[in-house]
Scaffold this active site. Structure first.
Site, PDB file in Angstrom:
ATOM      1  N   GLY A  71       0.673  -1.352  -0.102  1.00 18.29           N
ATOM      2  CA  GLY A  71      -0.064   0.072   0.210  1.00 18.29           C
ATOM      3  C   GLY A  71       0.763   1.213   0.117  1.00 18.29           C
ATOM      4  O   GLY A  71       1.601   1.498   1.011  1.00 18.29           O
TER       5      GLY A  71
ATOM      6  N   SER B 279       0.361   9.656  -8.047  1.00 20.80           N
ATOM      7  CA  SER B 279       1.725   9.798  -8.456  1.00 20.80           C
ATOM      8  C   SER B 279       2.581  10.961  -7.121  1.00 20.80           C
ATOM      9  O   SER B 279       3.063  11.155  -6.841  1.00 20.80           O
ATOM     10  CB  SER B 279       1.970  10.671 -10.037  1.00 20.80           C
TER      11      SER B 279
ATOM     12  N   ILE C 138      -5.475  -1.225  -3.888  1.00 19.89           N
ATOM     13  CA  ILE C 138      -4.333  -1.806  -3.460  1.00 19.89           C
ATOM     14  C   ILE C 138      -4.589  -3.294  -4.267  1.00 19.89           C
ATOM     15  O   ILE C 138      -6.093  -4.165  -3.095  1.00 19.89           O
ATOM     16  CB  ILE C 138      -4.231  -1.489  -2.614  1.00 19.89           C
TER      17      ILE C 138
ATOM     18  N   ILE D 157      -8.501  -6.422 -36.771  1.00 21.95           N
ATOM     19  CA  ILE D 157      -7.629  -6.760 -37.352  1.00 21.95           C
ATOM     20  C   ILE D 157      -9.328  -8.370 -37.275  1.00 21.95           C
ATOM     21  O   ILE D 157      -9.639  -8.553 -38.813  1.00 21.95           O
ATOM     22  CB  ILE D 157      -6.236  -7.962 -36.751  1.00 21.95           C
TER      23      ILE D 157
ATOM     24  N   GLU E  95       2.458   1.695 -10.579  1.00 25.29           N
ATOM     25  CA  GLU E  95       3.130   1.311 -10.927  1.00 25.29           C
ATOM     26  C   GLU E  95       4.280   2.406 -11.532  1.00 25.29           C
ATOM     27  O   GLU E  95       5.457   1.851 -11.931  1.00 25.29           O
ATOM     28  CB  GLU E  95       3.725   0.004 -11.442  1.00 25.29           C
TER      29      GLU E  95
END
Length: 380
Positions: free
Chosen positions: A124, A132, A157, A337, A363
């Site tokens: 955490g 950020s 978390i 596609i 992350e």
């Protein structure tokens, strides 16, 4: 430079590929639609030794390196990014933090249970108002004798509900002070430590994401990792290695989407020919394959530097940024596609498309990676 895999690495990749085909592939859409976090699956992965990939054998781990780590995450994520994400978070974040910064007693206490998959780990750092800007966190730990009293909440978390133990970084000093935060290990069942809202997500839906809530939660000083005030600095080092894992996750999703698109393009016939024979499709495949190759080289270069304890912050950020953005582009083209079928749940590419986006956010966002890269360039 040797770009080949060893026989051991090939065997590891083959074993996790077979495991994924047997234990994950048949359940992918059910887990996704119902947001099931398959705990029993992670016990099985633990039995294979892959919940403690980087953990030394003395603590019940496999004692492998980052190249093997990438291969394992890649093979899992080719089938289901959610499972790759959870294995990455467990290994790199919670387990990795204890492995890197825990003392001998702490390692003996927690690593064997985490490395074998007996316990699921959470980590955490993020809060509702600090993504950020982790240094602006509000969750606090106030010293009270031999204990610290934790109050506040963490969100987004991984394993916030099902985790048996969490490493949490909380404020023990002034807001914004990079030496004003400390890492604690908190076990499930500790009074005042509960789980909150489970997030209803676009993708990665079989990887549980939830809040951690602390209400006068008393944690003994023996649960501090390293020294008081080192938590933020530790976290930045943990995220350095974590970027390799998200790069590997991105690589696996991209390969899964590409392989599905390649297969479909050879089978789908229009105007009397497989659509792969048309330049509009074949050029898309060429671009996808080239970007995947470049991603793979960057991710493994970061792994080489990490394995050899060389500076890898810049290359790790480059690998994470490029591989995650590549992942989104490849998944997008895979849907294109497939045409209309790519927008249905009868084909796997719609899920790769939904799962891919998290890789550019989790992350450390793409924008944060650019900050990291540019700062390191300007230091050189």
């Amino acid at each position: 430079m040797n770009f080949g895999y060893t026989e051991t690495q090939k065997m590891i990749a083959a074993s996790i590929r077979d495991f994924s085909a047997q234990h994950i592939l048949p359940h992918v859409m059910d887990w996704d639609e119902q947001q099931v976090f398959p705990i029993d699956l992670f016990r099985k992965i633990g039995e294979m030794g892959f919940m403690g990939i980087l953990v030394p054998e003395q603590y019940g781990g496999s004692g492998l390196g980052y190249h093997e780590y990438i291969l394992i995450l890649e093979e899992l994520s080719k089938v289901d990014g959610s499972i790759g994400l959870s294995v990455a978070a467990h290994n790199s974040l919670c387990t990795g933090h204890i492995l890197q910064f825990g003392n001998a007693a702490q390692k003996e206490k927690w690593l064997p249970k985490l490395a074998t998959g007996e316990w699921i780990g959470a980590w955490g750092l993020t809060e509702h108002n600090t993504g950020s800007d982790a240094g602006g966190m509000s969750t606090t730990a106030v010293k009270d004798g031999d204990y610290y009293v934790l109050n506040g909440a963490k969100n987004f978390i991984t394993h916030g509900i099902s985790g048996d133990v969490a490493v949490v970084v909380v404020r023990t000093g002034e807001k914004g002070d990079s030496h004003g935060m400390t890492a604690f290990v908190v076990e499930k069942g500790t009074e005042g430590f509960t789980s909150g809202k489970k997030e209803d997500k676009l993708g990665m839906r079989a990887s549980e994401t939830a809040e951690l809530i602390f209400s006068n939660c008393r944690v003994h000083k023996d649960a501090i990792l390293g020294e008081v005030g080192e938590g933020f600095v530790q976290s930045m080092k943990i995220l350095d290695g974590g970027r390799i894992s998200i790069g590997a996750l991105s690589l696996g999703i991209a390969k899964g989407a590409y392989e599905a698109a390649l297969k479909y393009s050879k089978e789908r016939v229009q105007f009397g020919k497989p659509i792969s024979s048309f330049q509009g499709i074949s050029f898309k495949l060429a671009d996808m394959a080239t970007e995947i190759e470049a991603s793979e080289l960057l991710v493994h270069k970061a792994a080489f530097l990490k394995n050899n304890e060389q500076p890898m912050t810049k290359i790790g950020a480059m690998a994470k940024m490029y591989a995650s953005e590549c992942c989104v582009r490849v998944a997008n083209e895979a849907v294109q596609i497939h045409g209309g079928y790519g927008y249905t749940k009868d084909f796997p590419v719609e899920k790769f498309y939904r799962d891919s986006k998290l890789c550019t956010i989790g992350e450390g966002t793409t924008e944060i990676q650019k900050v990291v890269i540019s700062r390191n360039l300007l230091k050189e």
